[in-house]
Design an enzyme around this catalytic site. Structure first.
Site, PDB file in Angstrom:
ATOM      1  N   GLY A   1       8.286  50.895  52.138  1.00  0.00           N
ATOM      2  CA  GLY A   1       8.231  49.520  52.626  1.00  0.00           C
ATOM      3  C   GLY A   1       7.992  49.353  54.112  1.00  0.00           C
ATOM      4  CD  GLN A   2       7.860  53.126  59.047  1.00  0.00           C
ATOM      5  OE1 GLN A   2       7.978  54.118  58.321  1.00  0.00           O
ATOM      6  NE2 GLN A   2       7.933  53.175  60.353  1.00  0.00           N
ATOM      7  CB  THR A   3       5.156  46.405  57.563  1.00  0.00           C
ATOM      8  OG1 THR A   3       6.219  45.902  58.378  1.00  0.00           O
ATOM      9  CG2 THR A   3       5.412  46.052  56.106  1.00  0.00           C
ATOM     10  CB  VAL A   4       6.139  47.957  62.451  1.00  0.00           C
ATOM     11  CG1 VAL A   4       5.854  48.377  63.885  1.00  0.00           C
ATOM     12  CG2 VAL A   4       5.863  46.466  62.260  1.00  0.00           C
TER      13      VAL A   4
ATOM     14  CG  HIS B   1      11.472  49.027  62.822  1.00  0.00           C
ATOM     15  ND1 HIS B   1      10.233  49.610  62.707  1.00  0.00           N
ATOM     16  CD2 HIS B   1      11.653  48.296  61.710  1.00  0.00           C
ATOM     17  CE1 HIS B   1       9.678  49.239  61.582  1.00  0.00           C
ATOM     18  NE2 HIS B   1      10.512  48.444  60.946  1.00  0.00           N
TER      19      HIS B   1
ATOM     20  CG  HIS C   1      15.258  46.475  59.188  1.00  0.00           C
ATOM     21  ND1 HIS C   1      14.583  45.280  59.301  1.00  0.00           N
ATOM     22  CD2 HIS C   1      14.301  47.411  58.938  1.00  0.00           C
ATOM     23  CE1 HIS C   1      13.284  45.491  59.125  1.00  0.00           C
ATOM     24  NE2 HIS C   1      13.081  46.776  58.902  1.00  0.00           N
TER      25      HIS C   1
HETATM   26  P1  5GP Z   1       9.343  47.147  58.441  1.00  0.00           P
HETATM   27  O1  5GP Z   1       8.760  46.434  57.267  1.00  0.00           O
HETATM   28  O2  5GP Z   1       8.299  47.980  59.139  1.00  0.00           O
HETATM   29  O3  5GP Z   1      10.591  47.889  58.157  1.00  0.00           O
HETATM   30  O4  5GP Z   1       9.813  45.989  59.414  1.00  0.00           O
HETATM   31  C1  5GP Z   1       9.053  45.420  60.446  1.00  0.00           C
HETATM   32  C2  5GP Z   1       9.885  44.293  60.974  1.00  0.00           C
HETATM   33  O5  5GP Z   1       9.406  43.937  62.266  1.00  0.00           O
HETATM   34  C3  5GP Z   1       9.793  43.016  60.104  1.00  0.00           C
HETATM   35  O6  5GP Z   1      11.114  42.631  59.729  1.00  0.00           O
HETATM   36  C4  5GP Z   1       9.129  42.010  61.019  1.00  0.00           C
HETATM   37  O7  5GP Z   1       9.623  40.704  60.841  1.00  0.00           O
HETATM   38  C5  5GP Z   1       9.436  42.541  62.415  1.00  0.00           C
HETATM   39  N1  5GP Z   1       8.435  42.239  63.429  1.00  0.00           N
HETATM   40  C6  5GP Z   1       7.101  42.492  63.337  1.00  0.00           C
HETATM   41  N2  5GP Z   1       6.464  42.129  64.470  1.00  0.00           N
HETATM   42  C7  5GP Z   1       7.422  41.638  65.307  1.00  0.00           C
HETATM   43  C8  5GP Z   1       7.370  41.092  66.633  1.00  0.00           C
HETATM   44  O8  5GP Z   1       6.332  40.995  67.283  1.00  0.00           O
HETATM   45  N3  5GP Z   1       8.559  40.705  67.175  1.00  0.00           N
HETATM   46  C9  5GP Z   1       9.746  40.806  66.485  1.00  0.00           C
HETATM   47  N4  5GP Z   1      10.849  40.370  67.102  1.00  0.00           N
HETATM   48  N5  5GP Z   1       9.829  41.321  65.235  1.00  0.00           N
HETATM   49  C10 5GP Z   1       8.683  41.727  64.645  1.00  0.00           C
END
Ligand code: 5GP
Ligand code: ZN
Length: 131
Positions: free
Chosen positions: A90-93, A97, A99
Site C-alpha cells: 500500500g505504499q504510495t510515497v 514514513h 503513520h
Molecule cells: P503511503 O500510502 O505512502 O503510506 O502514505 C502517503 C501519505 O502521505 C498519505 O497518507 C498522504 O495523505 C500523505 N501525503 C502525500 N503527500 C503529502 C504532502 O504533500 N503533505 C502531507 N502533509 N502529506 C502528504
C-alpha cells in the site's frame, strides 16, 4: 522524478511540526483521523529496514515526541502506528514514513483487531469459534 517528501522538508518548512537530527514530523494532508501524522527521515530512504540503528533511535525519539504533541492537541483515546512497506503493502510515497494515527472511542463500530483491518473480514479474530 522528484520526491514529495524530499521536497517538502525544503519547500514547506512551515508544515514541519517537530524535528530532530534525522527526522521530521508533519500532519498528513489527507488525514484519516484528527491528528494523523507522519514521521519522515530527512534523508531519502525507501524502507524502514534500511535505517541504521542510530536512525531507528532517532525515529523512536521523534515518534514519542509527536505522540505527546498529538495527545496535547487532540487528546485521542489510542493510536495505530504503521508503515506501508512496499507498493504491494500500500505504499504510495516511496520515501519512508511512519503513520501515527490517533484513534477516538467510537470512531468505528468495532475497533477490535486494529491494524488487522487491512483485511476487514479477518480483522476480528476474537469472533472466530476456537475448537
Ligand atoms: P503511503 O500510502 O505512502 O503510506 O502514505 C502517503 C501519505 O502521505 C498519505 O497518507 C498522504 O495523505 C500523505 N501525503 C502525500 N503527500 C503529502 C504532502 O504533500 N503533505 C502531507 N502533509 N502529506 C502528504
Ligand atoms: Zn525522498
Amino acid at each position: 522524478m522528484g520526491c514529495i517528501f524530499c521536497d517538502l522538508s525544503v519547500t514547506k518548512k512551515d508544515e514541519i511540526v517537530l524535528e530532530n537530527e534525522h527526522f521530521f514530523s508533519i500532519y498528513d494532508d489527507n488525514p484519516i483521523s484528527e491528528g494523523h501524522s507522519l514521521i519522515i527521515p530527512k534523508e531519502h530512504v525507501d524502507s524502514f529496514f534500511k535505517l541504521s540503528p542510530e536512525q531507528v533511535n532517532n525515529m523512536y525519539e521523534l515518534l514519542g515526541k509527536m505522540k505527546n504533541a498529538v495527545d496535547e492537541r487532540f487528546n485521542p483515546d489510542g493510536y495505530n502506528i504503521g508503515i506501508n512497506e512496499g507498493r504491494d503493502a500500500g505504499q504510495t510515497v516511496s520515501h519512508l514514513h511512519i503513520h501515527l494515527i490517533p484513534r477516538y472511542r467510537g470512531d468505528v463500530e468495532n475497533p477490535t483487531g486494529g491494524v488487522r483491518h487491512i483485511f476487514p473480514e479477518k480483522a476480528d479474530y476474537t469472533k472466530k469459534s476456537k475448537k
